[in-house]
Write an enzyme that holds these catalytic residues in place. Structure first.
Site, PDB file in Angstrom:
ATOM      1  N   ASN A  13      -7.086   8.859 -11.305  1.00  0.00           N
ATOM      2  CA  ASN A  13      -5.479   8.700 -11.183  1.00  0.00           C
ATOM      3  C   ASN A  13      -5.154   7.579 -12.085  1.00  0.00           C
ATOM      4  OD1 ASN A  13      -3.226   7.479 -10.137  1.00  0.00           O
ATOM      5  ND2 ASN A  13      -3.553   8.339  -8.208  1.00  0.00           N
ATOM      6  N   LYS A  16      -3.136   4.511 -10.608  1.00  0.00           N
ATOM      7  CA  LYS A  16      -4.207   3.698  -9.927  1.00  0.00           C
ATOM      8  C   LYS A  16      -5.050   2.958 -10.847  1.00  0.00           C
ATOM      9  CE  LYS A  16      -5.639   5.591  -5.763  1.00  0.00           C
ATOM     10  NZ  LYS A  16      -6.598   6.193  -4.744  1.00  0.00           N
ATOM     11  N   ASP A  71      -9.379   3.301  -2.276  1.00  0.00           N
ATOM     12  CA  ASP A  71      -9.003   4.683  -1.575  1.00  0.00           C
ATOM     13  C   ASP A  71      -7.713   3.986  -1.001  1.00  0.00           C
ATOM     14  OD1 ASP A  71      -9.275   7.317  -0.967  1.00  0.00           O
ATOM     15  OD2 ASP A  71      -9.382   6.751   0.902  1.00  0.00           O
ATOM     16  N   SER A  72      -6.639   4.803  -1.160  1.00  0.00           N
ATOM     17  CA  SER A  72      -5.374   4.118  -0.516  1.00  0.00           C
ATOM     18  C   SER A  72      -4.340   5.353  -0.072  1.00  0.00           C
ATOM     19  CB  SER A  72      -4.646   3.110  -1.743  1.00  0.00           C
ATOM     20  OG  SER A  72      -4.529   3.862  -2.811  1.00  0.00           O
ATOM     21  N   PHE A 158       4.131   4.881  -8.829  1.00  0.00           N
ATOM     22  CA  PHE A 158       3.434   6.627  -8.905  1.00  0.00           C
ATOM     23  C   PHE A 158       3.220   6.920  -7.517  1.00  0.00           C
ATOM     24  CE2 PHE A 158      -0.223   3.566  -8.341  1.00  0.00           C
ATOM     25  CZ  PHE A 158      -1.137   4.360  -7.854  1.00  0.00           C
ATOM     26  N   TYR A 160       3.722   7.871  -3.636  1.00  0.00           N
ATOM     27  CA  TYR A 160       4.775   7.794  -2.688  1.00  0.00           C
ATOM     28  C   TYR A 160       5.607   6.546  -2.936  1.00  0.00           C
ATOM     29  CZ  TYR A 160       1.865  11.162  -0.493  1.00  0.00           C
ATOM     30  OH  TYR A 160       1.332  12.198  -0.123  1.00  0.00           O
ATOM     31  N   LYS A 181       6.465  -6.081  -7.644  1.00  0.00           N
ATOM     32  CA  LYS A 181       5.848  -4.947  -6.603  1.00  0.00           C
ATOM     33  C   LYS A 181       4.257  -5.417  -6.289  1.00  0.00           C
ATOM     34  CE  LYS A 181       3.260  -0.819  -6.072  1.00  0.00           C
ATOM     35  NZ  LYS A 181       2.706   0.520  -6.718  1.00  0.00           N
ATOM     36  N   HIS A 186      -0.333  -3.422  -1.320  1.00  0.00           N
ATOM     37  CA  HIS A 186      -1.509  -3.314  -0.615  1.00  0.00           C
ATOM     38  C   HIS A 186      -2.603  -3.470  -1.294  1.00  0.00           C
ATOM     39  CE1 HIS A 186       0.093   0.526  -2.300  1.00  0.00           C
ATOM     40  NE2 HIS A 186      -1.116   0.967  -1.846  1.00  0.00           N
ATOM     41  N   ARG A 187      -2.586  -3.132  -2.666  1.00  0.00           N
ATOM     42  CA  ARG A 187      -3.903  -3.320  -3.706  1.00  0.00           C
ATOM     43  C   ARG A 187      -4.074  -4.791  -3.959  1.00  0.00           C
ATOM     44  NH1 ARG A 187      -2.087   1.020  -6.287  1.00  0.00           N
ATOM     45  NH2 ARG A 187      -3.209   2.376  -5.199  1.00  0.00           N
TER      46      ARG A 187
END
Length: 198
Positions: A13, A16, A71-72, A158, A160, A181, A186-187
């Protein structure tokens, strides 16, 4: 502990890959599966952590490199925490997140016709796994709580990002400047827990 100097980031991706690359030290040599013409493995896990482990182990075994895999996904409370680990699958074989977002809106309408006027709680979760040739591995999980926007907003990010508004913020992830951001997502919070390896 020897610092890592080269790594494969286990994702096909591009969004990502870009975000993980930005988290990693600048002097690191970073490969991606496309450098080795590798397709993604089947994600058969039942959690973000299991799926990030599956990807990390797969790419590390194939390339004999240390692998960092993510994985998210997005959990929406009103939808029973869906799409969850199936977040990317909701975008179909072509990875069309406009399609996935339409699907989310459709599912929300099914449950509550008036959802657009309510607070729809959601969170982004990211599991990162660092897998070393030989089998040593470390995982970490980060999350960010927020709300679902009742329409798509913004062009950054990218997936959502256009419908996710983090708590205490007015803008969706896709409306934010990437460097803003970057510090609250979360990343980033998952990476904070494993960055000592770099």
């Amino acid at each position: 502990m020897k610092k890592i100097n080269k790594i494969i980031v286990g994702t096909n991706n591009q969004g990502k890959l870009r975000e993980i690359r930005d988290l990693l030290p600048k002097n690191l040599v970073i490969y991606s599966p496309s450098d080795f013409k590798l397709k993604s493995p089947k994600e058969s896990g039942t959690s973000f952590k299991e799926n990030s482990f599956i990807k990390s182990k797969f790419y590390s075994n194939k390339t004999k490199l240390i692998c960092l895999s993510d994985d998210s996904g997005l959990q929406i409370d009103l939808l029973d925490k869906k799409p969850g680990i199936f977040s990317s699958r909701w975008a179909g074989p072509k990875g069309d997140f406009n399609l996935a977002i339409k699907k989310i809106f459709k599912e929300l309408f099914k449950i509550d016709k008036d959802w657009k006027n309510k607070k729809i709680n959601a969170r982004f979760i990211c599991a990162l796994t660092l897998y070393f040739p030989g089998g040593r591995n470390f995982s970490s999980v980060g999350k960010v709580e927020g709300l679902i926007s009742n329409k798509k907003k913004g062009r950054n990010g990218f997936g959502y990002d256009p419908i996710f508004i983090p708590l205490k913020e007015k803008l969706t992830f896709a409306q934010m400047k990437p460097d803003i951001k970057f510090k609250i997502d979360h990343r980033f919070s998952a990476f904070e827990k494993i960055k000592k390896f770099f």
